[in-house]
Motif scaffolding. Sequence first.
Motif, mmCIF file in Angstrom:
data_model
loop_
_atom_site.group_PDB
_atom_site.id
_atom_site.type_symbol
_atom_site.label_atom_id
_atom_site.label_comp_id
_atom_site.label_asym_id
_atom_site.label_seq_id
_atom_site.Cartn_x
_atom_site.Cartn_y
_atom_site.Cartn_z
ATOM 1 N N TYR A 43 58.192 -13.529 44.080
ATOM 2 C CA TYR A 43 59.572 -13.922 43.746
ATOM 3 C C TYR A 43 60.046 -14.955 44.338
ATOM 4 N N PHE A 44 61.182 -15.779 43.882
ATOM 5 C CA PHE A 44 61.823 -16.768 44.447
ATOM 6 C C PHE A 44 62.912 -16.344 45.345
ATOM 7 N N LYS A 45 63.322 -16.906 46.422
ATOM 8 C CA LYS A 45 64.377 -16.630 47.263
ATOM 9 C C LYS A 45 64.990 -17.930 47.744
ATOM 10 N N GLU A 46 66.101 -18.394 47.468
ATOM 11 C CA GLU A 46 66.387 -19.667 47.712
ATOM 12 C C GLU A 46 65.628 -20.822 47.356
ATOM 13 N N ASP A 47 65.121 -20.646 46.085
ATOM 14 C CA ASP A 47 64.274 -21.722 45.253
ATOM 15 C C ASP A 47 62.933 -21.990 46.038
ATOM 16 N N ARG A 48 62.391 -21.154 46.789
ATOM 17 C CA ARG A 48 61.239 -20.950 47.179
ATOM 18 C C ARG A 48 60.286 -19.824 47.198
ATOM 19 N N CYS A 49 59.252 -19.877 46.872
ATOM 20 C CA CYS A 49 58.268 -18.842 46.737
ATOM 21 C C CYS A 49 57.192 -18.817 47.626
ATOM 22 N N LEU A 50 56.704 -17.906 48.244
ATOM 23 C CA LEU A 50 55.627 -17.706 49.225
ATOM 24 C C LEU A 50 54.326 -17.921 48.375
ATOM 25 N N ILE A 51 53.339 -18.790 48.964
ATOM 26 C CA ILE A 51 51.837 -18.809 48.389
ATOM 27 C C ILE A 51 51.049 -18.671 49.497
ATOM 28 N N GLN A 52 49.638 -18.324 49.336
ATOM 29 C CA GLN A 52 48.812 -17.973 50.274
ATOM 30 C C GLN A 52 47.521 -18.567 49.741
ATOM 31 N N LYS A 53 46.789 -19.173 50.886
ATOM 32 C CA LYS A 53 45.333 -19.625 50.640
ATOM 33 C C LYS A 53 44.388 -18.824 51.666
ATOM 34 N N ILE A 54 43.355 -18.237 50.966
ATOM 35 C CA ILE A 54 42.443 -17.676 51.866
ATOM 36 C C ILE A 54 41.641 -18.453 52.476
ATOM 37 N N GLU A 55 41.272 -18.655 53.918
ATOM 38 C CA GLU A 55 40.178 -19.167 54.548
ATOM 39 C C GLU A 55 39.522 -18.238 55.387
ATOM 40 N N LYS A 56 38.031 -18.203 55.143
ATOM 41 C CA LYS A 56 37.088 -17.186 55.881
ATOM 42 C C LYS A 56 37.779 -15.860 55.897
ATOM 43 N N GLY A 57 38.495 -15.722 54.898
ATOM 44 C CA GLY A 57 39.038 -14.068 54.916
ATOM 45 C C GLY A 57 40.247 -14.026 55.524
ATOM 46 N N ILE A 58 40.864 -15.007 55.819
ATOM 47 C CA ILE A 58 42.255 -14.763 56.610
ATOM 48 C C ILE A 58 43.279 -15.404 55.722
ATOM 49 N N PRO A 59 44.243 -14.802 55.270
ATOM 50 C CA PRO A 59 45.452 -15.683 54.433
ATOM 51 C C PRO A 59 46.350 -16.450 55.171
ATOM 52 N N PHE A 60 46.785 -17.854 54.485
ATOM 53 C CA PHE A 60 47.637 -18.754 55.335
ATOM 54 C C PHE A 60 48.713 -18.963 54.189
ATOM 55 N N TYR A 61 49.953 -19.046 54.891
ATOM 56 C CA TYR A 61 50.811 -19.268 53.904
ATOM 57 C C TYR A 61 51.732 -20.309 53.869
ATOM 58 N N GLY A 62 52.449 -20.759 52.791
ATOM 59 C CA GLY A 62 53.198 -21.803 52.470
ATOM 60 C C GLY A 62 54.081 -21.705 51.355
ATOM 61 N N PHE A 63 54.918 -22.405 50.596
ATOM 62 C CA PHE A 63 55.786 -22.364 49.697
ATOM 63 C C PHE A 63 55.838 -23.192 48.475
ATOM 64 N N ILE A 64 56.021 -22.919 47.391
ATOM 65 C CA ILE A 64 56.315 -23.749 46.156
ATOM 66 C C ILE A 64 57.640 -23.573 45.956
ATOM 67 N N ASP A 65 58.211 -24.665 45.125
ATOM 68 C CA ASP A 65 59.643 -24.720 44.482
ATOM 69 C C ASP A 65 59.605 -24.434 43.166
ATOM 70 N N LYS A 66 60.567 -24.422 42.316
ATOM 71 C CA LYS A 66 60.741 -24.060 40.919
ATOM 72 C C LYS A 66 60.074 -24.705 39.928
ATOM 73 N N SER A 67 59.443 -25.938 40.376
ATOM 74 C CA SER A 67 58.706 -26.728 39.488
ATOM 75 C C SER A 67 57.222 -26.138 39.614
ATOM 76 N N GLY A 68 56.859 -25.337 40.693
ATOM 77 C CA GLY A 68 55.623 -25.095 40.937
ATOM 78 C C GLY A 68 54.896 -25.818 41.912
ATOM 79 N N LYS A 69 55.623 -27.076 42.442
ATOM 80 C CA LYS A 69 54.936 -27.953 43.386
ATOM 81 C C LYS A 69 54.904 -27.291 44.720
ATOM 82 N N ILE A 70 53.687 -27.457 45.399
ATOM 83 C CA ILE A 70 53.813 -26.922 46.784
ATOM 84 C C ILE A 70 54.638 -27.923 47.743
#
Length: 206
Positions: free
Chosen positions: A76-103
């Motif tokens: 879900y979005f909160k303050e126009d940002r939604c958490l995303i994750q990328k898995i590297e060697k089995g470990i998740p790393f987190y970032g954010f997208i905006d409401k257009s889907g852009k990272i």
Amino acid sequence: MRTTLITFGLIILSGLGFAQDIKDLDFISPFKDGLAAVQRDGNWGFVDESGTLVINFRNDVAILPGEDKDKSKYPYFKEDRCLIQKIEKGIPFYGFIDKSGKIVIEPVYINATNFKDGMAVVSELTKESLGTNDLLDKRVVNYSFTEIAIDKSGKLLYFLTDPQHVTLDKKYLRKLPKIKSTVLSESLIAIPSKTTKNWTIMKLQK
């Protein structure tokens, strides 16, 4: 003539606002921050309040527990940002997208909170080279993480904790390092004590 009539009919239907339905959904979340998460075949997209799919289905959004009494798990979005994750060697790393889907904030943090009052608390990873193990012919590195506050563009605002060691291996990192610092308001952050269970309220200087 027939082709002309069909084309004219399609133009009329379009003008009346007919839109394509979004079908075969496995899950539909409540609306949060103006968007609802929808799931299909394990991927997630987002619809706005008109029913338009504004972010296409993707597999990198982070699944979070619902807020309040909602026990379902969905992005879900909160303050126009939604958490995303990328898995590297089995470990998740987190970032954010905006409401257009852009990272807008790359997934480089080993944990992150949602935004509140324009800030998110994230665990920033630091890699330090300690030399080479001659016996194994391998580089020896040390990883640590620090809780920091960032703004909605990813800019560093405040350092919140001292570096803490972490073993960056999925065999040992069974749980993500828990974020303890909490945004209380746009001018206050609660920070845990280094040695006790007490807390400090940090007053932010704008």
